[in-house]
Design a protein around this motif. Sequence first.
Motif, PDB file in Angstrom:
ATOM      1  N   GLY A 150       0.812  -1.197   0.000  1.00 38.02           N
ATOM      2  CA  GLY A 150       0.000   0.000   0.000  1.00 38.02           C
ATOM      3  C   GLY A 150       0.847   1.248   0.000  1.00 38.02           C
ATOM      4  O   GLY A 150       2.058   1.211   0.247  1.00 38.02           O
ATOM      5  N   SER A 151       0.229   2.378  -0.276  1.00 38.04           N
ATOM      6  CA  SER A 151       0.899   3.667  -0.158  1.00 38.04           C
ATOM      7  C   SER A 151       1.193   3.916   1.324  1.00 38.04           C
ATOM      8  O   SER A 151       0.587   3.284   2.207  1.00 38.04           O
ATOM      9  N   PRO A 152       2.120   4.822   1.633  1.00 39.97           N
ATOM     10  CA  PRO A 152       2.412   5.094   3.044  1.00 39.97           C
ATOM     11  C   PRO A 152       1.174   5.460   3.856  1.00 39.97           C
ATOM     12  O   PRO A 152       0.993   4.980   4.981  1.00 39.97           O
ATOM     13  N   SER A 153       0.312   6.281   3.282  1.00 40.21           N
ATOM     14  CA  SER A 153      -0.902   6.689   3.998  1.00 40.21           C
ATOM     15  C   SER A 153      -1.846   5.513   4.199  1.00 40.21           C
ATOM     16  O   SER A 153      -2.421   5.332   5.281  1.00 40.21           O
ATOM     17  N   ALA A 154      -2.004   4.692   3.159  1.00 44.86           N
ATOM     18  CA  ALA A 154      -2.887   3.528   3.278  1.00 44.86           C
ATOM     19  C   ALA A 154      -2.360   2.547   4.317  1.00 44.86           C
ATOM     20  O   ALA A 154      -3.124   2.027   5.136  1.00 44.86           O
ATOM     21  N   LEU A 155      -1.052   2.300   4.308  1.00 45.62           N
ATOM     22  CA  LEU A 155      -0.477   1.383   5.286  1.00 45.62           C
ATOM     23  C   LEU A 155      -0.639   1.915   6.705  1.00 45.62           C
ATOM     24  O   LEU A 155      -0.862   1.143   7.645  1.00 45.62           O
ATOM     25  N   SER A 156      -0.526   3.226   6.855  1.00 46.23           N
ATOM     26  CA  SER A 156      -0.724   3.823   8.182  1.00 46.23           C
ATOM     27  C   SER A 156      -2.149   3.586   8.671  1.00 46.23           C
ATOM     28  O   SER A 156      -2.363   3.240   9.843  1.00 46.23           O
ATOM     29  N   ARG A 157      -3.110   3.767   7.793  1.00 48.76           N
ATOM     30  CA  ARG A 157      -4.512   3.558   8.179  1.00 48.76           C
ATOM     31  C   ARG A 157      -4.787   2.096   8.504  1.00 48.76           C
ATOM     32  O   ARG A 157      -5.498   1.791   9.470  1.00 48.76           O
ATOM     33  N   LEU A 158      -4.220   1.200   7.716  1.00 46.34           N
ATOM     34  CA  LEU A 158      -4.411  -0.227   7.989  1.00 46.34           C
ATOM     35  C   LEU A 158      -3.748  -0.609   9.304  1.00 46.34           C
ATOM     36  O   LEU A 158      -4.292  -1.381  10.102  1.00 46.34           O
ATOM     37  N   GLY A 159      -2.550  -0.054   9.547  1.00 46.46           N
ATOM     38  CA  GLY A 159      -1.857  -0.344  10.791  1.00 46.46           C
ATOM     39  C   GLY A 159      -2.596   0.161  12.007  1.00 46.46           C
ATOM     40  O   GLY A 159      -2.491  -0.429  13.101  1.00 46.46           O
ATOM     41  N   ALA A 160      -3.344   1.245  11.833  1.00 42.42           N
ATOM     42  CA  ALA A 160      -4.127   1.806  12.938  1.00 42.42           C
ATOM     43  C   ALA A 160      -5.428   1.045  13.166  1.00 42.42           C
ATOM     44  O   ALA A 160      -6.175   1.356  14.097  1.00 42.42           O
ATOM     45  N   GLY A 161      -5.702   0.072  12.315  1.00 45.23           N
ATOM     46  CA  GLY A 161      -6.903  -0.746  12.499  1.00 45.23           C
ATOM     47  C   GLY A 161      -8.188  -0.088  12.065  1.00 45.23           C
ATOM     48  O   GLY A 161      -9.262  -0.422  12.565  1.00 45.23           O
ATOM     49  N   GLU A 162      -8.098   0.829  11.078  1.00 44.77           N
ATOM     50  CA  GLU A 162      -9.315   1.479  10.594  1.00 44.77           C
ATOM     51  C   GLU A 162     -10.316   0.484  10.026  1.00 44.77           C
ATOM     52  O   GLU A 162     -11.518   0.709  10.040  1.00 44.77           O
ATOM     53  N   ILE A 163      -9.781  -0.606   9.488  1.00 42.76           N
ATOM     54  CA  ILE A 163     -10.621  -1.618   8.857  1.00 42.76           C
ATOM     55  C   ILE A 163      -9.922  -2.960   9.044  1.00 42.76           C
ATOM     56  O   ILE A 163      -8.687  -3.027   8.977  1.00 42.76           O
ATOM     57  N   PRO A 164     -10.646  -4.035   9.327  1.00 40.35           N
ATOM     58  CA  PRO A 164      -9.978  -5.337   9.434  1.00 40.35           C
ATOM     59  C   PRO A 164      -9.382  -5.718   8.089  1.00 40.35           C
ATOM     60  O   PRO A 164     -10.015  -5.551   7.043  1.00 40.35           O
ATOM     61  N   SER A 165      -8.149  -6.215   8.115  1.00 38.71           N
ATOM     62  CA  SER A 165      -7.467  -6.430   6.840  1.00 38.71           C
ATOM     63  C   SER A 165      -6.517  -7.605   6.902  1.00 38.71           C
ATOM     64  O   SER A 165      -6.069  -8.025   7.978  1.00 38.71           O
ATOM     65  N   LEU A 166      -6.182  -8.113   5.715  1.00 39.22           N
ATOM     66  CA  LEU A 166      -5.123  -9.091   5.503  1.00 39.22           C
ATOM     67  C   LEU A 166      -4.197  -8.506   4.447  1.00 39.22           C
ATOM     68  O   LEU A 166      -4.648  -8.131   3.361  1.00 39.22           O
ATOM     69  N   ASN A 167      -2.895  -8.408   4.775  1.00 39.58           N
ATOM     70  CA  ASN A 167      -1.938  -7.745   3.900  1.00 39.58           C
ATOM     71  C   ASN A 167      -0.845  -8.724   3.501  1.00 39.58           C
ATOM     72  O   ASN A 167      -0.214  -9.345   4.357  1.00 39.58           O
ATOM     73  N   GLY A 168      -0.627  -8.839   2.189  1.00 37.82           N
ATOM     74  CA  GLY A 168       0.400  -9.736   1.702  1.00 37.82           C
ATOM     75  C   GLY A 168       1.794  -9.392   2.184  1.00 37.82           C
ATOM     76  O   GLY A 168       2.680 -10.249   2.186  1.00 37.82           O
ATOM     77  N   LEU A 169       2.023  -8.129   2.603  1.00 37.10           N
ATOM     78  CA  LEU A 169       3.321  -7.777   3.161  1.00 37.10           C
ATOM     79  C   LEU A 169       3.605  -8.565   4.438  1.00 37.10           C
ATOM     80  O   LEU A 169       4.765  -8.834   4.757  1.00 37.10           O
ATOM     81  N   HIS A 170       2.557  -8.926   5.166  1.00 47.07           N
ATOM     82  CA  HIS A 170       2.712  -9.658   6.419  1.00 47.07           C
ATOM     83  C   HIS A 170       2.540 -11.161   6.238  1.00 47.07           C
ATOM     84  O   HIS A 170       2.939 -11.936   7.117  1.00 47.07           O
ATOM     85  N   TYR A 171       1.923 -11.563   5.120  1.00 47.27           N
ATOM     86  CA  TYR A 171       1.636 -12.983   4.914  1.00 47.27           C
ATOM     87  C   TYR A 171       2.237 -13.504   3.612  1.00 47.27           C
ATOM     88  O   TYR A 171       1.715 -14.428   3.003  1.00 47.27           O
ATOM     89  N   HIS A 186       2.931  -8.729 -10.388  1.00 45.53           N
ATOM     90  CA  HIS A 186       1.662  -9.093 -11.017  1.00 45.53           C
ATOM     91  C   HIS A 186       1.267 -10.545 -10.747  1.00 45.53           C
ATOM     92  O   HIS A 186       0.511 -11.135 -11.518  1.00 45.53           O
ATOM     93  N   ASN A 187       1.765 -11.136  -9.677  1.00 47.82           N
ATOM     94  CA  ASN A 187       1.556 -12.574  -9.487  1.00 47.82           C
ATOM     95  C   ASN A 187       1.210 -12.974  -8.057  1.00 47.82           C
ATOM     96  O   ASN A 187       1.408 -14.110  -7.660  1.00 47.82           O
ATOM     97  N   SER A 188       0.680 -12.046  -7.279  1.00 46.31           N
ATOM     98  CA  SER A 188       0.292 -12.368  -5.902  1.00 46.31           C
ATOM     99  C   SER A 188      -1.175 -12.790  -5.855  1.00 46.31           C
ATOM    100  O   SER A 188      -2.052 -12.046  -6.317  1.00 46.31           O
ATOM    101  N   TYR A 189      -1.422 -13.970  -5.304  1.00 47.55           N
ATOM    102  CA  TYR A 189      -2.775 -14.506  -5.230  1.00 47.55           C
ATOM    103  C   TYR A 189      -3.064 -14.988  -3.806  1.00 47.55           C
ATOM    104  O   TYR A 189      -2.152 -15.385  -3.073  1.00 47.55           O
ATOM    105  N   ILE A 190      -4.339 -14.972  -3.456  1.00 50.91           N
ATOM    106  CA  ILE A 190      -4.768 -15.584  -2.208  1.00 50.91           C
ATOM    107  C   ILE A 190      -5.941 -16.503  -2.520  1.00 50.91           C
ATOM    108  O   ILE A 190      -6.860 -16.131  -3.267  1.00 50.91           O
ATOM    109  N   SER A 191      -5.880 -17.710  -2.006  1.00 48.37           N
ATOM    110  CA  SER A 191      -6.946 -18.682  -2.251  1.00 48.37           C
ATOM    111  C   SER A 191      -8.073 -18.482  -1.238  1.00 48.37           C
ATOM    112  O   SER A 191      -7.895 -17.841  -0.192  1.00 48.37           O
ATOM    113  N   ALA A 192      -9.210 -19.056  -1.546  1.00 55.61           N
ATOM    114  CA  ALA A 192     -10.353 -18.949  -0.645  1.00 55.61           C
ATOM    115  C   ALA A 192     -10.062 -19.595   0.700  1.00 55.61           C
ATOM    116  O   ALA A 192     -10.428 -19.057   1.749  1.00 55.61           O
TER     117      ALA A 192
END
Length: 358
Positions: A150-171, A186-192
Amino acid sequence: MKRFFIIPAAFALLLTACSEDEDQTEAEEAASGASNLEVRDDPSEITEDTVEDDSSEYEYPLTGLPADNEEAAAERPVAVTINNHPDARPQSGLNQADVVYEMLAEGEVTRMVALYQSEWPEVFGPVRSARDYHIDVARGFDSVFVTHGGSPSALSRLGAGEIPSLNGLHYEGTLFEREAHRQAPHNSYISADHLEEGIREEGIEQERAINSLSFSEDEPDVSSSEAFEAEITYPQGQYNVTYTFDETEEAYMRSSDGDETVDERTSERIGAENIFIMSASHNVIDDEGRRDISLQEGGRGYLLRGGEMYDVDWINQDGRLVPAVEGEEVPLAPGQTWVNVLNAPLGEVVEITDEESL
């Protein structure tokens, strides 16, 4: 009882190393032009034999189509940031999204936020990095947000818990996997099943009281004109979009840069019953060309459904961007919806054509 299916994967997911920050590739793009998760049914395939007698009492809130039961109608939406770079096409899972938002990012590329509530595909992706306005869209539906960076601002908001999230940077390499047939980013995927696993691990609540979008089988009581095809012109031609009405499907079938939009794994042609095109203010906010998109003030819009175009406004209704006339929400046709958020007056970048003129 709800019926489920699993779509066989077209190929194995192979993990490859990628330590590079995904946002560093934006300039290059512009220059180059749960455990055994039971995946939910496509609502269009539900028949009298597979739906309980009382299922008509419930509707999926983001499609207006019949839901199996009250529990299915209350499952929390998932919002996934989807890569739309030419090297990321065709994508996986867009054919099963309830609502898809296509929005500009830096470098004049477009990126998508795909909302899933009524059903999940087996695989989502390619997943890409988030911007603030992607989070704004997801929050409007109280969604679980899925991104890879994410952009720096988006990552800051996600880190603050504005919305529940799953981030490929952490997983990276666990919930999110890199497929070998494409190059990063162009090749990051997450399965159901990995998505379900991550939601459980994070302790995210999966049931929510969801405010439904407005749907009606009846034509809106709004002036309209015939709209057999809509062409949207973006600054980079690789992102131009055409929607062509299919009378048999009663949906607008999507093409991008002259190629039919299809699902990577099933080759299914992608379309939607509703196309909502809206103009919103865009402002560049940093040296990287990142944007702020104003999603609060409202503006002009076109709603296409049933082969007709309705000249409407768009309003922000509790965080959701909806078509309206004189402040009253205009109903969508039951089914899927694609939303294109544009950075120009609609008359300059959208061409609407009736069937006779083609």
